[in-house]
Design a protein around this motif. Structure first.
Motif, PDB file in Angstrom:
ATOM      1  N   LYS A   8       0.813  -1.198   0.000  1.00 39.83           N
ATOM      2  CA  LYS A   8       0.000   0.000   0.000  1.00 39.83           C
ATOM      3  C   LYS A   8       0.855   1.260   0.000  1.00 39.83           C
ATOM      4  O   LYS A   8       0.508   2.253  -0.624  1.00 39.83           O
ATOM      5  N   LYS A   9       1.966   1.238   0.736  1.00 39.35           N
ATOM      6  CA  LYS A   9       2.844   2.404   0.766  1.00 39.35           C
ATOM      7  C   LYS A   9       3.400   2.692  -0.626  1.00 39.35           C
ATOM      8  O   LYS A   9       3.407   3.824  -1.099  1.00 39.35           O
ATOM      9  N   LEU A  10       3.890   1.602  -1.256  1.00 37.33           N
ATOM     10  CA  LEU A  10       4.430   1.772  -2.613  1.00 37.33           C
ATOM     11  C   LEU A  10       3.339   2.209  -3.582  1.00 37.33           C
ATOM     12  O   LEU A  10       3.584   3.021  -4.496  1.00 37.33           O
ATOM     13  N   LEU A  11       2.127   1.673  -3.409  1.00 30.32           N
ATOM     14  CA  LEU A  11       1.004   2.027  -4.266  1.00 30.32           C
ATOM     15  C   LEU A  11       0.684   3.519  -4.137  1.00 30.32           C
ATOM     16  O   LEU A  11       0.464   4.213  -5.149  1.00 30.32           O
ATOM     17  N   GLU A  12       0.640   4.008  -2.900  1.00 31.19           N
ATOM     18  CA  GLU A  12       0.359   5.417  -2.683  1.00 31.19           C
ATOM     19  C   GLU A  12       1.444   6.298  -3.295  1.00 31.19           C
ATOM     20  O   GLU A  12       1.169   7.354  -3.884  1.00 31.19           O
ATOM     21  N   GLN A  13       2.716   5.846  -3.157  1.00 25.92           N
ATOM     22  CA  GLN A  13       3.816   6.627  -3.704  1.00 25.92           C
ATOM     23  C   GLN A  13       3.736   6.707  -5.238  1.00 25.92           C
ATOM     24  O   GLN A  13       3.981   7.766  -5.829  1.00 25.92           O
ATOM     25  N   LEU A  14       3.405   5.583  -5.840  1.00 23.69           N
ATOM     26  CA  LEU A  14       3.279   5.589  -7.306  1.00 23.69           C
ATOM     27  C   LEU A  14       2.118   6.479  -7.741  1.00 23.69           C
ATOM     28  O   LEU A  14       2.198   7.193  -8.755  1.00 23.69           O
ATOM     29  N   ARG A  26      -0.593  -3.053 -11.282  1.00 27.80           N
ATOM     30  CA  ARG A  26      -0.027  -4.047 -12.192  1.00 27.80           C
ATOM     31  C   ARG A  26       1.504  -4.062 -12.077  1.00 27.80           C
ATOM     32  O   ARG A  26       2.133  -5.133 -12.025  1.00 27.80           O
ATOM     33  N   ALA A  27       2.135  -2.881 -12.038  1.00 25.26           N
ATOM     34  CA  ALA A  27       3.599  -2.814 -11.962  1.00 25.26           C
ATOM     35  C   ALA A  27       4.119  -3.420 -10.656  1.00 25.26           C
ATOM     36  O   ALA A  27       5.100  -4.170 -10.651  1.00 25.26           O
ATOM     37  N   LEU A  28       3.472  -3.096  -9.538  1.00 26.59           N
ATOM     38  CA  LEU A  28       3.912  -3.632  -8.250  1.00 26.59           C
ATOM     39  C   LEU A  28       3.723  -5.138  -8.186  1.00 26.59           C
ATOM     40  O   LEU A  28       4.593  -5.886  -7.703  1.00 26.59           O
ATOM     41  N   HIS A  29       2.586  -5.587  -8.697  1.00 23.94           N
ATOM     42  CA  HIS A  29       2.301  -7.028  -8.649  1.00 23.94           C
ATOM     43  C   HIS A  29       3.327  -7.822  -9.457  1.00 23.94           C
ATOM     44  O   HIS A  29       3.901  -8.807  -8.976  1.00 23.94           O
ATOM     45  N   TYR A  30       3.571  -7.373 -10.715  1.00 25.27           N
ATOM     46  CA  TYR A  30       4.456  -8.151 -11.580  1.00 25.27           C
ATOM     47  C   TYR A  30       5.946  -7.907 -11.299  1.00 25.27           C
ATOM     48  O   TYR A  30       6.786  -8.670 -11.771  1.00 25.27           O
ATOM     49  N   SER A  31       6.240  -6.863 -10.540  1.00 22.79           N
ATOM     50  CA  SER A  31       7.643  -6.664 -10.140  1.00 22.79           C
ATOM     51  C   SER A  31       7.911  -7.248  -8.746  1.00 22.79           C
ATOM     52  O   SER A  31       8.994  -7.055  -8.188  1.00 22.79           O
ATOM     53  N   GLY A  32       6.914  -7.922  -8.201  1.00 20.11           N
ATOM     54  CA  GLY A  32       7.080  -8.604  -6.930  1.00 20.11           C
ATOM     55  C   GLY A  32       7.059  -7.690  -5.718  1.00 20.11           C
ATOM     56  O   GLY A  32       7.571  -8.056  -4.651  1.00 20.11           O
ATOM     57  N   ASN A  33       6.483  -6.470  -5.888  1.00 22.26           N
ATOM     58  CA  ASN A  33       6.419  -5.518  -4.784  1.00 22.26           C
ATOM     59  C   ASN A  33       7.801  -5.263  -4.164  1.00 22.26           C
ATOM     60  O   ASN A  33       7.925  -5.032  -2.960  1.00 22.26           O
ATOM     61  N   ILE A  36       9.893   0.813  -5.642  1.00 33.06           N
ATOM     62  CA  ILE A  36       9.460   1.791  -6.636  1.00 33.06           C
ATOM     63  C   ILE A  36      10.291   1.686  -7.906  1.00 33.06           C
ATOM     64  O   ILE A  36       9.773   1.702  -9.032  1.00 33.06           O
ATOM     65  N   GLU A  37      11.619   1.564  -7.754  1.00 28.95           N
ATOM     66  CA  GLU A  37      12.498   1.509  -8.923  1.00 28.95           C
ATOM     67  C   GLU A  37      12.183   0.309  -9.780  1.00 28.95           C
ATOM     68  O   GLU A  37      12.144   0.406 -11.018  1.00 28.95           O
ATOM     69  N   GLU A  38      11.942  -0.853  -9.139  1.00 26.96           N
ATOM     70  CA  GLU A  38      11.616  -2.062  -9.901  1.00 26.96           C
ATOM     71  C   GLU A  38      10.271  -1.882 -10.632  1.00 26.96           C
ATOM     72  O   GLU A  38      10.079  -2.348 -11.761  1.00 26.96           O
ATOM     73  N   ALA A  39       9.300  -1.217  -9.953  1.00 30.20           N
ATOM     74  CA  ALA A  39       7.995  -0.992 -10.585  1.00 30.20           C
ATOM     75  C   ALA A  39       8.141  -0.089 -11.815  1.00 30.20           C
ATOM     76  O   ALA A  39       7.555  -0.335 -12.873  1.00 30.20           O
ATOM     77  N   ILE A  40       8.974   0.966 -11.668  1.00 24.27           N
ATOM     78  CA  ILE A  40       9.184   1.873 -12.796  1.00 24.27           C
ATOM     79  C   ILE A  40       9.909   1.155 -13.927  1.00 24.27           C
ATOM     80  O   ILE A  40       9.588   1.336 -15.114  1.00 24.27           O
ATOM     81  N   ASN A  41      10.872   0.317 -13.583  1.00 23.97           N
ATOM     82  CA  ASN A  41      11.558  -0.459 -14.622  1.00 23.97           C
ATOM     83  C   ASN A  41      10.586  -1.385 -15.335  1.00 23.97           C
ATOM     84  O   ASN A  41      10.710  -1.630 -16.547  1.00 23.97           O
ATOM     85  N   TRP A  42       9.630  -1.894 -14.592  1.00 30.29           N
ATOM     86  CA  TRP A  42       8.614  -2.766 -15.223  1.00 30.29           C
ATOM     87  C   TRP A  42       7.786  -1.931 -16.213  1.00 30.29           C
ATOM     88  O   TRP A  42       7.453  -2.403 -17.298  1.00 30.29           O
ATOM     89  N   PHE A  43       7.447  -0.698 -15.831  1.00 33.74           N
ATOM     90  CA  PHE A  43       6.737   0.196 -16.740  1.00 33.74           C
ATOM     91  C   PHE A  43       7.509   0.378 -18.040  1.00 33.74           C
ATOM     92  O   PHE A  43       6.930   0.339 -19.138  1.00 33.74           O
ATOM     93  N   ALA A  79       9.645   8.411 -13.384  1.00 37.28           N
ATOM     94  CA  ALA A  79       8.226   8.066 -13.337  1.00 37.28           C
ATOM     95  C   ALA A  79       7.388   9.077 -14.113  1.00 37.28           C
ATOM     96  O   ALA A  79       6.435   8.726 -14.831  1.00 37.28           O
ATOM     97  N   GLN A  80       7.742  10.376 -13.992  1.00 36.69           N
ATOM     98  CA  GLN A  80       7.012  11.412 -14.714  1.00 36.69           C
ATOM     99  C   GLN A  80       7.164  11.252 -16.218  1.00 36.69           C
ATOM    100  O   GLN A  80       6.201  11.389 -16.989  1.00 36.69           O
ATOM    101  N   GLU A  81       8.371  10.942 -16.667  1.00 34.51           N
ATOM    102  CA  GLU A  81       8.609  10.721 -18.090  1.00 34.51           C
ATOM    103  C   GLU A  81       7.787   9.549 -18.602  1.00 34.51           C
ATOM    104  O   GLU A  81       7.226   9.585 -19.694  1.00 34.51           O
ATOM    105  N   LEU A  82       7.734   8.486 -17.793  1.00 29.98           N
ATOM    106  CA  LEU A  82       6.946   7.317 -18.185  1.00 29.98           C
ATOM    107  C   LEU A  82       5.461   7.656 -18.272  1.00 29.98           C
ATOM    108  O   LEU A  82       4.755   7.229 -19.189  1.00 29.98           O
ATOM    109  N   ARG A  83       4.981   8.433 -17.292  1.00 31.43           N
ATOM    110  CA  ARG A  83       3.558   8.789 -17.293  1.00 31.43           C
ATOM    111  C   ARG A  83       3.206   9.600 -18.533  1.00 31.43           C
ATOM    112  O   ARG A  83       2.182   9.363 -19.183  1.00 31.43           O
TER     113      ARG A  83
END
Length: 290
Positions: A8-14, A26-33, A36-43, A79-83
């Motif tokens: 939830k903390k990571l979710l709120e931050q994203l 989706r990013a947190l789930h498939y990057s194994g939570n 943040i960096e791993e989630a962004i890399n997944w993006f 993250a902003q660039e990805l968004r």
């Protein structure tokens, strides 16, 4: 199937960084939570996935490690660039779909319009062909030519009338008299082409009505004072003479032109119809001014 539990903390931050909840989940789930960096890399690796906007579903619960994670400024910029990239991709995708839908609708409208136009053209051609065939049959009947009436004319008022089966044997003298009368009419009104054409059509109607209905007295009797008759025939030199050649006679009182039933001569009427039709349709007879 259920939405997977993520940190939830990571979710709120994203989400604070501008990512939609579906993307972040989706990013947190498939990057194994894992962070943040791993989630962004997944993006970065999955930004073109067709289901990027869909909330992921899983069949089992996942135990989540809720350790706090520090977000660096570099991670926020990435993250902003990805968004922004995702938003451009989504906007481009929506624009492409809208154009494709508009083209499909335009093609459909064109097809419907084209089909309607073709149907109208077909019906118009059928009406014209039917009218030409009817006119042809009526003309042949008026001049005594063999009948070729199609089935479509079986209900015609002419049904039951015995038509001539061959070209009538015309009296050479009578035919010449009729022809000379029409020549005289044309010479007397050679500067009035429209008027001459109208009188010929009117005479053909009078002659044709008697030929088709010889027993009907109303067709064999013409009031001389009738304004329409005077305008179309009576006032033109040669009009009355032509009817008299066809057998019409002035009554004693001079009120009518009358053709007695016993003086109806079908050969003369057919000859008159033939000469009138020729005068209106054959430019080589010299009867009309052109």
């Amino acid at each position: 199937m259920a939405v997977p539990e993520v940190n939830k903390k990571l979710l709120e931050q994203l989400e604070d960084m501008g990512f939609p909840r579906g993307w972040a989940t989706r990013a947190l789930h498939y990057s194994g939570n894992s962070g943040i960096e791993e989630a962004i890399n997944w993006f970065v690796d999955h930004e073109n996935d067709s289901n990027i906007d869909e909330m992921p579903l899983v069949a089992v619960d996942i135990v989540i490690d809720c350790q706090p994670f520090h977000i660096t400024e570099q991670m926020r910029i990435k993250a902003q660039e990805l968004r922004f990239s995702f938003e451009r991709i989504r906007a481009s995708k929506e624009l492409t779909e809208a154009k494709q839908t508009a083209k499909a609708n335009e093609r459909e409208r064109y097809l419907v319009s084209w089909k309607a136009e073709k149907e109208d053209e077909k019906r118009a051609r059928e009406r014209i062909l039917k009218k030409l065939e009817q006119d042809k049959v009526e003309r042949r009947f008026r001049v005594g030519l063999p009948s070729e009436r199609p089935a479509a004319l079986k209900s015609s008022p002419l049904q039951g009338k015995k038509l001539q089966n061959s070209v009538p044997v015309k009296s050479v003298r009578k035919a010449e008299q009729l022809r000379e009368c029409l020549r005289s009419l044309n010479r007397n009104h050679q500067d009035e082409g429209t008027t001459v054409g109208r009188v010929l059509q009117t005479l053909l109607i009078y002659v044709g009505n008697v030929a088709k209905n010889p027993d009907e007295e109303k067709f064999r009797k013409i009031r001389l004072s009738n304004p329409s008759f005077q305008d179309r025939v009576g006032n033109l030199s040669g009009g009355l003479e032509f009817l008299e050649l066809c057998g019409f006679e002035k009554t004693t009182e001079g009120e009518f032109l009358y053709l007695p039933r016993d003086k109806v001569d079908m050969k003369v009427l057919n000859t008159a119809g033939y000469e009138l039709t020729s005068a209106m349709t054959n430019p080589f007879l010299g009867l009309l001014s052109h």
